[in-house]
Design an enzyme around this catalytic site. Structure first.
Site, PDB file in Angstrom:
ATOM      1  N   GLU A 129       0.793  -1.237   0.000  1.00 54.67           N
ATOM      2  CA  GLU A 129       0.000   0.000   0.000  1.00 54.67           C
ATOM      3  C   GLU A 129       0.822   1.283   0.000  1.00 54.67           C
ATOM      4  OE1 GLU A 129      -3.959  -1.577   2.313  1.00 54.67           O
ATOM      5  OE2 GLU A 129      -2.237  -1.109   3.574  1.00 54.67           O
TER       6      GLU A 129
HETATM    7  C1  TNX Z   1      -4.462  -4.172   4.781  1.00 51.17           C
HETATM    8  S1  TNX Z   1      -2.806  -6.431   4.181  1.00 51.17           S
HETATM    9  C2  TNX Z   1      -3.160  -3.941   5.207  1.00 51.17           C
HETATM   10  C3  TNX Z   1      -2.922  -3.601   6.610  1.00 51.17           C
HETATM   11  C4  TNX Z   1      -4.196  -3.468   7.382  1.00 51.17           C
HETATM   12  C5  TNX Z   1      -5.129  -4.576   6.995  1.00 51.17           C
HETATM   13  C6  TNX Z   1      -6.390  -4.590   7.791  1.00 51.17           C
HETATM   14  C7  TNX Z   1      -1.771  -5.397   4.023  1.00 51.17           C
HETATM   15  C8  TNX Z   1      -0.561  -5.846   3.411  1.00 51.17           C
HETATM   16  N1  TNX Z   1      -2.057  -4.167   4.441  1.00 51.17           N
HETATM   17  O1  TNX Z   1      -2.170  -2.423   6.683  1.00 51.17           O
HETATM   18  O2  TNX Z   1      -3.898  -3.527   8.738  1.00 51.17           O
HETATM   19  O3  TNX Z   1      -5.451  -4.444   5.649  1.00 51.17           O
HETATM   20  O4  TNX Z   1      -7.162  -5.711   7.504  1.00 51.17           O
END
Ligand code: TNX
Length: 538
Positions: free
Chosen positions: A352
């Site tokens: 992300e």
């Molecule tokens: C997505 S999964 C994220 C996390 C969050 C999570 C909550 C991922 C690699 N990144 O930063 O905590 O969703 O479900």
């Protein structure tokens, strides 16, 4: 070669066991999780008594400490001395741990032979013997898990179990960044996953809301960046000594720690601690989320620390990748953590990074990989790293988009399977769940169990996968009761998907086995979710 036992056979054995003259034991109907590869009932029972001895035929520290772990498990509830003795040909009744050389059992497999006189564990390694102990715990009466002395008999049905894992990597992740969890809480987490033969614990050690591991060359990361957490609580961090204590505790349970420092996004706690790392990240105020690919240009040349963050938005922070000094930070962090991490992996996050420029991101991953390698580790990262020039050693953790999984496999990398819709322990069970998120799905216990990592993504097969990991993100949970509520009863299912052979796996059979674990959960003080889909035995 060894398959799980067909129900019809189980039923026949059961009928036999009802026939007094031809008495087969109940071994094949004991509800073991994860399901062993092969179970066969024998005749009679083994009984643990105050005179039982634990024998080891290999007097190395490793084997002796596995024997000690077994003794420590058994002593409190039985009140028996459980003396340990080094012997090749034991005479008195007891549990024997023996070293063998059987290629089929590999590193983690074991063979259990239970007769009226002995429970014999054979394994190629102490690790295999440790996995066998987890099975023995489940073969003994539930009260074995209690910590006070019980006045009762301790019997194990006779027979043979032969067992080895399907996948090499079976793990869980704990997010200690969104909410901090103490060393003792992490130890409890380790105890819980080791019972189901998991062998990896991934610690998510940094995120926007907090930096949780001491870095001696950048002390402010924890002194300032570790000061808070989601909701504004006081946060916390592990000193390097405490981290080593966690590693040691995990090692004694044959669990490898995978440290993650999430970069270049999810990095606000570092930007708040050292302004020079900040290329223009702006902390979102309530209800306003500046996701803007140019956000990191705003401050150009005038870096300053961000504010600490206690919300739950994602995708808005980034390291200042155009500054060479940032890489000194990256190198220091990876070097210091690698030096105190015995396991093979360093997880660089990489997810992300929505406000990092794509070119910067790709370059960053490449450079990162070299730094990780130079520190003797193999890089692991969330699926987005597949966009970089990753090598065939790199492990890509699939969590969302199939296209990245394909990209990774095309580049020769292996996948660790953590699809959010199936394997995210932070997803709520249903709309009435007290904790958890549901952006990916509601994951009831049946859904968590009913999927196959080897076929989950089209075009991917078992050879492309090192295993499965169930991540527990902690935006909505801040103590062990809440952790356990989300872990149980899904965790045993993930452990089974990773460990057991997939032939014949089915929810209808599993739910009955799982239901019989309720008394065990209670004996271990586990706060579990009583899903209506499971026929709990009490
Ligand atoms: C997505 S999964 C994220 C996390 C969050 C999570 C909550 C991922 C690699 N990144 O930063 O905590 O969703 O479900």
């Amino acid at each position: 070669m060894y398959q799980r036992i067909p129900t019809i056979l189980l039923f026949t054995l059961f009928l036999f066991s009802c026939d007094k003259k031809n008495k087969y034991s109940e071994l094949s109907v004991v509800p073991i999780i994860p399901q062993p590869a092969y179970v066969e009932s024998g005749r009679g029972v083994f009984e643990l008594t105050k005179n039982s001895i634990i024998y080891v035929d290999t007097a190395t520290p490793e084997w002796l400490s596995v024997a000690e772990a077994l003794a420590e498990k058994i002593r409190p509830s039985t009140g028996f001395a459980m003396n340990i003795s080094v012997a090749q040909q034991p005479t008195l009744s007891g549990i024997r741990l023996t070293l063998v050389n059987e290629p089929e059992l590999a590193t983690e497999g074991y063979h259990l032979d239970i007769t009226e006189k002995f429970v014999t564990v054979s394994a190629n390694t102490a690790q295999g013997a440790f996995r066998a102990i987890q099975t023995i715990r489940q073969l003994l009466p539930t009260s074995i898990e209690l910590t006070s002395r019980q006045d009762m008999s301790w019997k194990v049905p006779a027979g043979v179990i032969r067992d080895f894992p399907s996948y090499a990597y079976r793990g869980a992740m704990l997010d200690v960044a969104r909410h901090f969890f103490s060393v003792n809480e992490v130890k409890r987490f380790i105890d819980l996953i080791s019972l189901y033969k998991m062998n990896y614990l991934h610690l998510h050690l940094s995120d926007d809301q907090g930096w949780r591991i001491e870095i001696k060359s950048w002390p402010n990361l924890t002194l300032h960046g570790g000061k808070t957490e989601v909701g504004g609580g006081e946060g916390g961090y592990y000193s390097q000594e405490q981290y080593k204590e966690i590693i040691k505790y995990a090692q004694e349970r044959y669990i490898t720690i995978v440290p993650e420092i999430d970069m270049p996004g999810h990095i606000n706690s570092a930007l708040a601690s050292y302004g020079e790392l900040n290329g223009g990240t702006i902390v979102p105020k309530e209800g306003r989320l500046p996701i803007d690919a140019n956000a990191n240009k705003i401050l150009d040349g005038k870096s300053k620390p961000t504010e600490l963050y206690t919300g739950v938005e994602v995708g808005w922070s980034t390291l200042r990748l155009e500054k060479e000094a940032t890489f000194r930070f990256v190198e220091d962090v990876i070097r210091e953590i690698s030096a105190i991490t015995p396991g093979p992996y360093f997880h660089i996050g990489g997810d992300e990074a929505q406000v990092t420029k794509k070119e910067d991101y790709v370059q960053f991953i490449n450079r990162f990989q070299q730094i990780v390698k130079a520190n003797g580790k193999t890089m692991m990262g969330w699926e987005e790293i597949a966009q970089g020039e990753i090598g065939n050693n790199t492990i890509v953790q699939h969590w969302n988009l199939p296209k990245y999984a394909m990209m990774a496999v095309e580049k020769g990398s292996k996948l660790l399977m953590s699809p959010a819709k199936k394997a995210y322990l932070d997803m709520s069970y249903d709309s009435t769940s007290s904790f958890g998120l549901h952006w990916a799905a509601f994951i009831e216990v049946d859904s968590a169990y009913s999927w196959n990592p080897a076929t989950y993504v089209d075009g991917i097969s078992k050879e492309n996968i090192i295993g499965i990991e169930a991540p527990l993100w902690s935006e909505t949970i801040s103590n062990m009761d809440e952790v356990e509520y989300l872990l149980f009863p899904r965790l045993p299912g993930y452990a089974e998907i990773g460990w057991s052979q997939e032939t014949g796996r089915n929810w209808e059979e599993y739910k009955v086995r799982l239901g019989k674990h309720a008394p065990r959960f209670k004996a271990m003080n586990i706060d579990f979710y009583r899903s209506k889909l499971v026929p709990w035995t009490n």
